[in-house]
Design a protein around this motif. Structure first.
Motif, PDB file in Angstrom:
ATOM      1  N   VAL A  62       0.857  -1.186   0.000  1.00  0.00           N
ATOM      2  CA  VAL A  62       0.000   0.000   0.000  1.00  0.00           C
ATOM      3  C   VAL A  62       0.892   1.235   0.000  1.00  0.00           C
ATOM      4  O   VAL A  62       1.755   1.396   0.859  1.00  0.00           O
ATOM      5  N   ILE A  63       0.655   2.086  -0.964  1.00  0.00           N
ATOM      6  CA  ILE A  63       1.321   3.380  -1.049  1.00  0.00           C
ATOM      7  C   ILE A  63       0.376   4.369  -0.383  1.00  0.00           C
ATOM      8  O   ILE A  63      -0.781   4.491  -0.802  1.00  0.00           O
ATOM      9  N   THR A  64       0.848   5.077   0.649  1.00  0.00           N
ATOM     10  CA  THR A  64      -0.069   5.920   1.412  1.00  0.00           C
ATOM     11  C   THR A  64       0.641   7.082   2.100  1.00  0.00           C
ATOM     12  O   THR A  64       1.830   7.010   2.377  1.00  0.00           O
ATOM     13  N   THR A  68      -4.851  10.621   4.199  1.00  0.00           N
ATOM     14  CA  THR A  68      -5.939  10.934   3.279  1.00  0.00           C
ATOM     15  C   THR A  68      -6.047   9.996   2.081  1.00  0.00           C
ATOM     16  O   THR A  68      -7.109   9.900   1.479  1.00  0.00           O
ATOM     17  N   PHE A  69      -4.960   9.335   1.713  1.00  0.00           N
ATOM     18  CA  PHE A  69      -4.928   8.589   0.454  1.00  0.00           C
ATOM     19  C   PHE A  69      -4.149   7.299   0.614  1.00  0.00           C
ATOM     20  O   PHE A  69      -3.114   7.248   1.283  1.00  0.00           O
ATOM     21  N   ALA A  70      -4.648   6.249  -0.051  1.00  0.00           N
ATOM     22  CA  ALA A  70      -3.933   4.977  -0.117  1.00  0.00           C
ATOM     23  C   ALA A  70      -4.181   4.350  -1.477  1.00  0.00           C
ATOM     24  O   ALA A  70      -5.255   4.508  -2.062  1.00  0.00           O
ATOM     25  N   ASN A  71      -3.177   3.647  -1.983  1.00  0.00           N
ATOM     26  CA  ASN A  71      -3.285   2.948  -3.259  1.00  0.00           C
ATOM     27  C   ASN A  71      -2.763   1.532  -3.049  1.00  0.00           C
ATOM     28  O   ASN A  71      -1.603   1.342  -2.663  1.00  0.00           O
ATOM     29  N   ARG A 104      -9.723   9.272   2.706  1.00  0.00           N
ATOM     30  CA  ARG A 104     -10.700   9.911   1.821  1.00  0.00           C
ATOM     31  C   ARG A 104     -10.789   9.155   0.509  1.00  0.00           C
ATOM     32  O   ARG A 104     -11.860   8.978  -0.061  1.00  0.00           O
ATOM     33  N   ARG A 105      -9.647   8.694   0.020  1.00  0.00           N
ATOM     34  CA  ARG A 105      -9.630   7.942  -1.237  1.00  0.00           C
ATOM     35  C   ARG A 105      -8.685   6.761  -1.086  1.00  0.00           C
ATOM     36  O   ARG A 105      -7.553   6.899  -0.648  1.00  0.00           O
ATOM     37  N   PHE A 106      -9.185   5.575  -1.452  1.00  0.00           N
ATOM     38  CA  PHE A 106      -8.397   4.334  -1.441  1.00  0.00           C
ATOM     39  C   PHE A 106      -8.569   3.746  -2.834  1.00  0.00           C
ATOM     40  O   PHE A 106      -9.686   3.425  -3.237  1.00  0.00           O
ATOM     41  N   THR A 107      -7.486   3.635  -3.579  1.00  0.00           N
ATOM     42  CA  THR A 107      -7.579   3.221  -4.973  1.00  0.00           C
ATOM     43  C   THR A 107      -6.823   1.926  -5.228  1.00  0.00           C
ATOM     44  O   THR A 107      -6.007   1.489  -4.410  1.00  0.00           O
ATOM     45  N   LEU A 108      -7.096   1.369  -6.397  1.00  0.00           N
ATOM     46  CA  LEU A 108      -6.327   0.243  -6.905  1.00  0.00           C
ATOM     47  C   LEU A 108      -6.626   0.120  -8.388  1.00  0.00           C
ATOM     48  O   LEU A 108      -7.601   0.684  -8.884  1.00  0.00           O
ATOM     49  N   GLN A 119     -15.856  -6.928  -2.775  1.00  0.00           N
ATOM     50  CA  GLN A 119     -16.241  -7.441  -1.453  1.00  0.00           C
ATOM     51  C   GLN A 119     -15.754  -6.539  -0.324  1.00  0.00           C
ATOM     52  O   GLN A 119     -16.254  -6.604   0.793  1.00  0.00           O
ATOM     53  N   TYR A 120     -14.766  -5.703  -0.616  1.00  0.00           N
ATOM     54  CA  TYR A 120     -14.176  -4.818   0.402  1.00  0.00           C
ATOM     55  C   TYR A 120     -14.523  -3.353   0.148  1.00  0.00           C
ATOM     56  O   TYR A 120     -13.895  -2.465   0.715  1.00  0.00           O
ATOM     57  N   GLY A 121     -15.521  -3.122  -0.696  1.00  0.00           N
ATOM     58  CA  GLY A 121     -16.026  -1.762  -0.888  1.00  0.00           C
ATOM     59  C   GLY A 121     -15.500  -1.022  -2.102  1.00  0.00           C
ATOM     60  O   GLY A 121     -15.921   0.110  -2.367  1.00  0.00           O
ATOM     61  N   PHE A 122     -14.583  -1.604  -2.850  1.00  0.00           N
ATOM     62  CA  PHE A 122     -14.062  -0.920  -4.032  1.00  0.00           C
ATOM     63  C   PHE A 122     -15.113  -0.924  -5.136  1.00  0.00           C
ATOM     64  O   PHE A 122     -15.821  -1.911  -5.339  1.00  0.00           O
TER      65      PHE A 122
END
Length: 146
Positions: A62-64, A68-71, A104-108, A119-122
């Motif tokens: 995870v890049i974070t 506020t943000f994680a990828n 605030r934002r979690f991306t992939l 299943q995890y909200g994405f």
């Protein structure tokens, strides 16, 4: 073989050679990536290793900014360990990690695992017109072979 994974975020436990081998030769997204680039990416990320006994069989990074943000990137389970729910266990550990709550934002980005991540909200981006990227798919083949 369906035992739970032991999941660790301790970088010292990660099998760098295994991670590099998978990413550089078996992944669809990081073919040719150098060992040094993998080492540097791990150094600057929150990493999750999935272990059966002492053997690492899964990985996620995870890049974070931790605020506020994680990828979520580089998620894999070794082929011989797929089908036992280990991917779900790793993603659950990522999503439940205390340092990754309240983003605030979690991306992939994924080519073929949309159902797993849903299943995890994405979801697909709510406002895709607001997203931009610089994407250089062959960067490792060019930059890491100099």
């Amino acid at each position: 073989m369906s035992e739970d994974l032991r999941i660790s975020t301790e970088r010292s436990e990660l099998d760098l050679a295994l991670i590099h081998d998978f990413l550089s030769t078996r992944s669809s997204w990081a073919q040719g990536i150098s060992l040094e680039r993998v080492r540097k990416s791990i150094e600057h990320s929150l990493c999750f290793g999935g272990f059966r006994g002492v053997a690492q069989v899964a990985f996620a990074r995870v890049i974070t900014d931790y605020a506020t943000f994680a990828n979520l990137v580089d998620v894999f389970v070794l082929p011989e360990y797929r089908g036992y729910g280990y991917g779900k266990q790793v993603v659950r550990a990522v999503m439940e990690h205390p340092s990754l709550q309240g983003m605030r934002r979690f991306t992939l980005a994924t080519a073929d695992a949309h159902e797993l991540y849903a299943q995890y909200g994405f979801t697909t981006p709510q406002r895709p017109a607001t997203l931009m990227e610089i994407y250089v798919p062959d960067i490792y083949a060019v930059a890491d072979r100099r």
